[in-house]
Design a protein around this motif. Structure first.
Motif, PDB file in Angstrom:
ATOM      1  N   GLU A   1       0.820  -1.211   0.000  1.00 45.33           N
ATOM      2  CA  GLU A   1       0.000   0.000   0.000  1.00 45.33           C
ATOM      3  C   GLU A   1       0.857   1.265   0.000  1.00 45.33           C
ATOM      4  O   GLU A   1       0.510   2.259  -0.627  1.00 45.33           O
ATOM      5  N   THR A   2       1.996   1.229   0.673  1.00 46.48           N
ATOM      6  CA  THR A   2       2.856   2.410   0.803  1.00 46.48           C
ATOM      7  C   THR A   2       3.773   2.644  -0.397  1.00 46.48           C
ATOM      8  O   THR A   2       4.457   3.662  -0.464  1.00 46.48           O
ATOM      9  N   MET A   3       3.802   1.727  -1.344  1.00 48.67           N
ATOM     10  CA  MET A   3       4.719   1.810  -2.490  1.00 48.67           C
ATOM     11  C   MET A   3       4.277   2.895  -3.471  1.00 48.67           C
ATOM     12  O   MET A   3       3.112   2.958  -3.860  1.00 48.67           O
ATOM     13  N   ARG A   4       5.242   3.732  -3.891  1.00 46.54           N
ATOM     14  CA  ARG A   4       5.001   4.655  -5.005  1.00 46.54           C
ATOM     15  C   ARG A   4       5.288   3.851  -6.271  1.00 46.54           C
ATOM     16  O   ARG A   4       6.439   3.646  -6.643  1.00 46.54           O
ATOM     17  N   VAL A   5       4.251   3.400  -6.911  1.00 50.69           N
ATOM     18  CA  VAL A   5       4.382   2.464  -8.027  1.00 50.69           C
ATOM     19  C   VAL A   5       5.202   3.050  -9.172  1.00 50.69           C
ATOM     20  O   VAL A   5       5.951   2.343  -9.834  1.00 50.69           O
ATOM     21  N   SER A   6       5.115   4.345  -9.401  1.00 47.73           N
ATOM     22  CA  SER A   6       5.832   4.948 -10.528  1.00 47.73           C
ATOM     23  C   SER A   6       7.343   4.830 -10.396  1.00 47.73           C
ATOM     24  O   SER A   6       8.051   4.859 -11.405  1.00 47.73           O
ATOM     25  N   ILE A   7       7.864   4.673  -9.180  1.00 43.71           N
ATOM     26  CA  ILE A   7       9.314   4.504  -9.010  1.00 43.71           C
ATOM     27  C   ILE A   7       9.667   3.123  -8.444  1.00 43.71           C
ATOM     28  O   ILE A   7      10.780   2.882  -7.999  1.00 43.71           O
ATOM     29  N   TRP A   8       8.731   2.203  -8.482  1.00 43.89           N
ATOM     30  CA  TRP A   8       8.909   0.856  -7.940  1.00 43.89           C
ATOM     31  C   TRP A   8      10.171   0.181  -8.467  1.00 43.89           C
ATOM     32  O   TRP A   8      10.908  -0.451  -7.713  1.00 43.89           O
ATOM     33  N   LEU A   9      10.453   0.300  -9.756  1.00 39.40           N
ATOM     34  CA  LEU A   9      11.611  -0.394 -10.333  1.00 39.40           C
ATOM     35  C   LEU A   9      12.936   0.158  -9.819  1.00 39.40           C
ATOM     36  O   LEU A   9      13.971  -0.485  -9.981  1.00 39.40           O
ATOM     37  N   ARG A  10      12.938   1.315  -9.199  1.00 42.34           N
ATOM     38  CA  ARG A  10      14.155   1.883  -8.617  1.00 42.34           C
ATOM     39  C   ARG A  10      14.433   1.371  -7.208  1.00 42.34           C
ATOM     40  O   ARG A  10      15.482   1.641  -6.657  1.00 42.34           O
ATOM     41  N   THR A  11      13.488   0.677  -6.610  1.00 45.68           N
ATOM     42  CA  THR A  11      13.633   0.262  -5.218  1.00 45.68           C
ATOM     43  C   THR A  11      14.398  -1.050  -5.094  1.00 45.68           C
ATOM     44  O   THR A  11      14.563  -1.784  -6.071  1.00 45.68           O
ATOM     45  N   GLN A  12      14.839  -1.334  -3.876  1.00 47.08           N
ATOM     46  CA  GLN A  12      15.628  -2.542  -3.602  1.00 47.08           C
ATOM     47  C   GLN A  12      14.823  -3.830  -3.751  1.00 47.08           C
ATOM     48  O   GLN A  12      15.362  -4.848  -4.115  1.00 47.08           O
ATOM     49  N   GLY A  13      13.519  -3.789  -3.480  1.00 46.45           N
ATOM     50  CA  GLY A  13      12.725  -5.008  -3.442  1.00 46.45           C
ATOM     51  C   GLY A  13      12.079  -5.420  -4.745  1.00 46.45           C
ATOM     52  O   GLY A  13      11.096  -6.146  -4.740  1.00 46.45           O
TER      53      GLY A  13
END
Length: 168
Positions: free
Chosen positions: A27-39
């Motif tokens: 729920e807390t994920m900013r989907v537009s930058i999801w691919l930049r995250t560690q997970g």
């Protein structure tokens, strides 16, 4: 779906396809930058995808119940309109400009803006970037293979090692 998860409609682009489908994230994920995250998982898992394949003339479209796209093959990614996240930058940051660019992204062309240092040129900016994903802002996405297709998005991320940047 867990109580702390949400569904978002996204677009994922590869060299040979364009896919629209629903992704489940926290729920807390900013989907537009999801691919930049560690997970980020090794596969982008989309529910009820609509896929356009650019391998033939004319392009072929198909629907499925689910699709698993290898994250390593994704060259562009964004929330499907009308959904959007807030900008991923501080507009008051000094010494930054919005450089107009045309990005060749598989079977699509993106006309938008790349945020770079005002102290450098485009070539140097790209060489010193060293990031896996670059944000393109105020983007218009079209495809020469689909004349009727045009989409406006406030932001998308592209893999700078797998797209071509042009100055208009």
């Amino acid at each position: 779906m867990a109580p702390d998860e949400k569904t978002s409609t996204v677009m994922a682009y590869t060299q040979a396809s364009m896919t629209r489908g629903d992704v489940i994230t926290k729920e807390t994920m900013r989907v537009s930058i999801w691919l930049r995250t560690q997970g980020v998982p090794p596969y982008i898992y989309l529910h009820k995808p609509q896929v356009v394949l650019f391998g033939g003339t004319p392009p072929k479209s198909m629907t499925m119940e689910e699709i698993f796209i290898p994250t390593a093959q994704v060259i562009g990614f964004h929330l499907a309109p009308p959904a959007q996240d807030p900008p991923d930058y501080d507009a008051t940051e000094l010494n930054r400009i919005m450089q107009p660019v045309e990005v060749l992204m598989g079977g699509c062309i993106v006309k938008g803006k790349l945020r770079i240092s005002s102290q450098t040129d485009m070539a140097t900016g790209l060489e010193v970037m060293h990031v896996a994903w670059v944000s393109i802002y105020e983007a218009e996405i079209s495809s020469p293979y689909l004349p009727q297709f045009t989409m406006q998005v406030p932001m998308l991320v592209v893999n700078p090692d797998r797209v071509n940047f042009g100055l208009a």
